[in-house]
Write an enzyme that holds these catalytic residues in place. Sequence first.
Site: not given
Length: 336
Positions: A40, A109
């Site tokens: 991330h 995402e």
Amino acid sequence: MAELKLGYKASAEQFAPRELVELAVAAEAHGMDSATVSDHFQPWRHQGGHAPFSLSWMTAVGERTNRLLLGTSVLTPTFRYNPAVIAQAFATMGCLYPNRVFLGVGTGEALNEIATGYEGAWPEFKERFARLRESVGLMRQLWSGDRVDFDGDYYRLKGASIYDVPDGGVPVYIAAGGPAVAKYAGRAGDGFICTSGKGEELYTEKLMPAVREGAAAADRSVDGIDKMIEIKISYDPDPELALNNTRFWAPLSLTAEQKHSIDDPIEMEKAADALPIEQIAKRWIVASDPDEAVEKVGQYVTWGLNHLVFHAPGHDQRRFLELFQSDLAPRLRRLG
């Protein structure tokens, strides 16, 4: 039947880089077979969140351990990364740590890609899936060691070569939340990744049949595919602690639509903290009795998953590793 393996999920969203490395070293010392990490750029939680770079972590852990299988769960090689550079990075790690590295990939995402410069509306699944398939094909061509010209819909190479490649390339594990990508994992993946806590029908009627269908279409044995599941488990002899440990990971209980559309950790945290603890805990196996915990985990083995990677939500990860080694691992090994 594929070999049963037990792994540890290193919570990059929860711990700073040095601590995250030490936890993986501790996981090997406590008998884990693998350690995986998410990739991330931003965490799901602004206050107390972390987001160390996954590939730096993998290299540091590789130098400190001897047998752990290391991989991303998962990395998106399609937006903020050029897949050719990811292919180079994983080829290098594969040379440094032979037979100990895999690349786990997913479709991505908005949280990680918008902040790093992606412009326009966040792409729908069809485009994200197409990008993923193309990137995997590109990386595998580079891992052949040949000189590659590639002219795809999204990526291009001209006379590209990777000069240091491990024998056989790098295993690619494909993460899927639905049957379309699961079928692709069965057809093209060295491994398949999914997550726990989403209802029996998803695994028994959609994901696992799709993996088998994809393997059959490619004339492959499904037994040769490492079928990994990230199991969300909050185990502690103290029931109150087991329940409350799940609070930090409230963002997991947001809907897929919410998680894919929110691109700001502050907004993600705000939405997650509005959820009651009972709803948050539904995504987890919350248990204080080891036999109860193993019974709930064991259903995933029955459904065809063989590589169980355990994600514990609490801040005291060493306590979890000790409890796992003493209470859960001996019982789980017997499932294989």
